[in-house]
Scaffold this motif. Structure first.
Motif, mmCIF file in Angstrom:
data_model
loop_
_atom_site.group_PDB
_atom_site.id
_atom_site.type_symbol
_atom_site.label_atom_id
_atom_site.label_comp_id
_atom_site.label_asym_id
_atom_site.label_seq_id
_atom_site.Cartn_x
_atom_site.Cartn_y
_atom_site.Cartn_z
ATOM 1 N N LYS A 1 -2.118 -3.802 -5.902
ATOM 2 C CA LYS A 1 -2.747 -2.821 -5.016
ATOM 3 C C LYS A 1 -2.355 -1.393 -5.385
ATOM 4 C CE LYS A 1 -3.627 -2.617 -0.016
ATOM 5 N NZ LYS A 1 -3.309 -3.320 1.245
ATOM 6 N N THR B 1 4.366 4.695 -11.486
ATOM 7 C CA THR B 1 4.748 5.056 -12.851
ATOM 8 C C THR B 1 5.970 5.965 -12.846
ATOM 9 O OG1 THR B 1 3.278 6.963 -12.886
ATOM 10 C CG2 THR B 1 2.364 4.877 -13.677
ATOM 11 N N VAL C 1 7.446 10.737 -11.010
ATOM 12 C CA VAL C 1 7.060 9.474 -10.369
ATOM 13 C C VAL C 1 5.621 9.573 -9.866
ATOM 14 C CG1 VAL C 1 7.629 7.829 -8.542
ATOM 15 C CG2 VAL C 1 9.464 9.138 -9.664
ATOM 16 N N GLY C 2 4.786 8.629 -10.259
ATOM 17 C CA GLY C 2 3.378 8.636 -9.839
ATOM 18 C C GLY C 2 3.014 7.364 -9.081
ATOM 19 N N SER C 3 2.023 7.476 -8.190
ATOM 20 C CA SER C 3 1.585 6.345 -7.377
ATOM 21 C C SER C 3 0.067 6.275 -7.420
ATOM 22 C CB SER C 3 2.088 6.552 -5.944
ATOM 23 O OG SER C 3 1.547 5.571 -5.096
ATOM 24 N N TYR C 4 -0.482 5.150 -7.888
ATOM 25 C CA TYR C 4 -1.927 5.048 -8.126
ATOM 26 C C TYR C 4 -2.515 3.800 -7.481
ATOM 27 C CZ TYR C 4 -0.349 8.580 -11.203
ATOM 28 O OH TYR C 4 0.256 9.715 -11.666
ATOM 29 N N PRO C 5 -3.159 3.975 -6.322
ATOM 30 C CA PRO C 5 -3.784 2.819 -5.677
ATOM 31 C C PRO C 5 -4.975 2.318 -6.489
ATOM 32 C CG PRO C 5 -4.206 4.829 -4.413
ATOM 33 C CD PRO C 5 -3.375 5.226 -5.583
ATOM 34 N N LYS C 6 -5.155 1.019 -6.478
ATOM 35 C CA LYS C 6 -6.282 0.398 -7.175
ATOM 36 C C LYS C 6 -7.080 -0.389 -6.135
ATOM 37 C CE LYS C 6 -8.419 -1.226 -10.927
ATOM 38 N NZ LYS C 6 -9.092 -0.350 -11.890
ATOM 39 N N TRP C 7 -8.359 -0.149 -6.090
ATOM 40 C CA TRP C 7 -9.185 -0.892 -5.153
ATOM 41 C C TRP C 7 -9.917 -1.961 -5.920
ATOM 42 C CZ3 TRP C 7 -10.436 0.892 0.113
ATOM 43 C CH2 TRP C 7 -9.556 1.886 0.528
ATOM 44 N N LYS D 1 5.770 4.760 0.468
ATOM 45 C CA LYS D 1 6.206 6.166 0.498
ATOM 46 C C LYS D 1 7.711 6.357 0.687
ATOM 47 C CE LYS D 1 5.798 10.516 2.956
ATOM 48 N NZ LYS D 1 6.271 11.295 1.808
ATOM 49 N N ASP E 1 0.836 -1.201 0.000
ATOM 50 C CA ASP E 1 0.000 0.000 0.000
ATOM 51 C C ASP E 1 0.870 1.249 0.000
ATOM 52 O OD1 ASP E 1 0.421 1.051 2.623
ATOM 53 O OD2 ASP E 1 -1.052 -0.333 3.445
ATOM 54 N N GLU E 2 0.247 2.374 -0.275
ATOM 55 C CA GLU E 2 1.015 3.610 -0.466
ATOM 56 C C GLU E 2 1.779 4.016 0.794
ATOM 57 O OE1 GLU E 2 -1.904 6.479 -2.170
ATOM 58 O OE2 GLU E 2 -0.457 6.524 -3.813
ATOM 59 N N GLY E 3 1.218 3.714 1.945
ATOM 60 C CA GLY E 3 1.900 4.066 3.192
ATOM 61 C C GLY E 3 3.252 3.366 3.297
#
Lengths: 245, 245
Positions: free
Chosen positions: B212, B216, B200-206, B185, B180-182
């Motif tokens: 998860k 990018t 840099v990108g971060s994309y959570p998926k539910w 990080k 997860d993003e936490g």
């Protein structure tokens, strides 16, 4: 046009402007607002840049009754919406104790400092909930901070509906014809002049054999909307319209 | 971030802000610009209002290298983009003789005054064509006027590609993880610090069982993009990543 309450949306995220992800929240927000009788007048999409976002929040929150932001509320480096909204309203960012408690109970022994970053809110913000949606949605004055992840964005909408109040919903009627816009223009001009309270739209469709132009009639008074549509239909030549909605 | 050429889009139309029609042109424009190495930095969606549009055209055309408008170029009362762009650049609207000739030859004996409204252009605008796309696209200085109808919008893109010139295309790589993003990080912060030229990108998926969070890595130098992604992968714990793109 009516003197309905107005709203703007600020859609935040590099991934949308790069075309890597198709924006998916706006149509849901727009339809919710219409059903509440609130007119969405402006949408801005911007990058994950704190100064750009803050500047947009200042302008949009001052120009419209409500502002909805989407995106940038997670814990990573590209999540800068909380800081940007705080900057826009000239308040500090604080860590909210009740959010910290929620996050600790959700992540339990896995909870890190990064997770706890999601407890950060602009000072003075309220945490909005409903009995069905107990995870809080952050609102500062007229600005609602919504997540970019579409599944979560949509879960939050009932909270907003609960708090925003309800005005007469916008009503829409449509007429489909095989005429082109050039031939329709004088007929539309007559309706626009006679029904200044109705928003009349004309949408050509290419590569569809069932019609060529869709005409729409929108407003908050259903009687007037239907009257404008029916008055338009009486102006059409024989063989038209193809169908009505 | 790079010092690439920049662009903005102004998407015009009541039907988009009402949620009646899902916007369909932006993703095509965004992907075209990426392939040309031009960075789309801002998108504004606005109503069919001449003053609002003119004000946006002034701001956006001055702030970015290129501006693309979509919508409002037909012959009906709600088509006000030509007038708005002319107002923004403080020039009159004229009827272009070559466009009149084109319209008369297209509509023949059916041609009306309303059809001829589509010959109206801001004074000083150029009519851009290619051998394959002979119906002109209107450009005034750095501002391209594109139609809202998606099928026609897409037909116009090759004309723009032909005229805009080409810079190194943006390159994107991705990593999919079940973290997860936490937890991600601190690892992302290390890459962001080491690769300031990479976005840099971060994309959570539910609700997806295969991963998860998608990370990018974007830039105009493929070697650096791949290096940033690979450096990130070395920071991941055992069992990760789920996959690479």
């Amino acid at each position: 046009m009516t003197d309905a309450k107005t709203a703007a949306a600020l859609i935040i995220g590099n991934e949308l402007l790069s075309g890597k992800i198709q924006e998916g929240n706006l149509a849901f927000l727009a339809r919710m607002l219409r059903s509440l009788g609130i007119r969405l007048r402006r949408v801005v999409m911007t990058l994950d840049d704190i100064d750009d976002i803050a500047s947009d929040v200042v302008t949009l929150s001052q120009s419209f009754d409500w502002l909805f932001t989407s995106g940038g509320v997670g814990p990573t480096h590209d999540d800068v919406t909380i800081d940007a909204v705080a900057k826009a309203f000239q308040v500090p960012v604080i860590s909210d104790p009740s959010m910290e408690t929620l996050l600790r109970s959700f992540y339990k022994e896995r909870c890190t400092d990064a997770h706890l970053r999601m407890a950060r809110i602009p000072k003075g913000a309220t945490l909005e909930t409903t009995p069905e949606m107990t995870w809080p949605t952050v609102r500062l004055h007229n600005t609602w901070l919504l997540p970019g992840v579409p599944e979560i964005f949509r879960m939050k909408l009932p909270v907003i509906i609960d708090k925003l109040g309800k005005y007469p919903a916008f009503v829409s009627r449509a007429v489909y014809t095989k005429m082109d816009e050039g031939d329709l223009k004088p007929l539309l001009d007559a309706i626009v002049a006679a029904y200044p309270d109705i928003d009349v739209g004309s949408y050509p469709k290419w590569f569809d054999s069932s019609y060529k132009t869709k005409l729409t009639f929108d407003g908050q008074d259903q009687t007037r909307v239907v009257a404008a549509r029916d008055a338009f239909v009486t102006l059409l030549p024989a063989g038209e319209p193809q169908r009505l909605d």
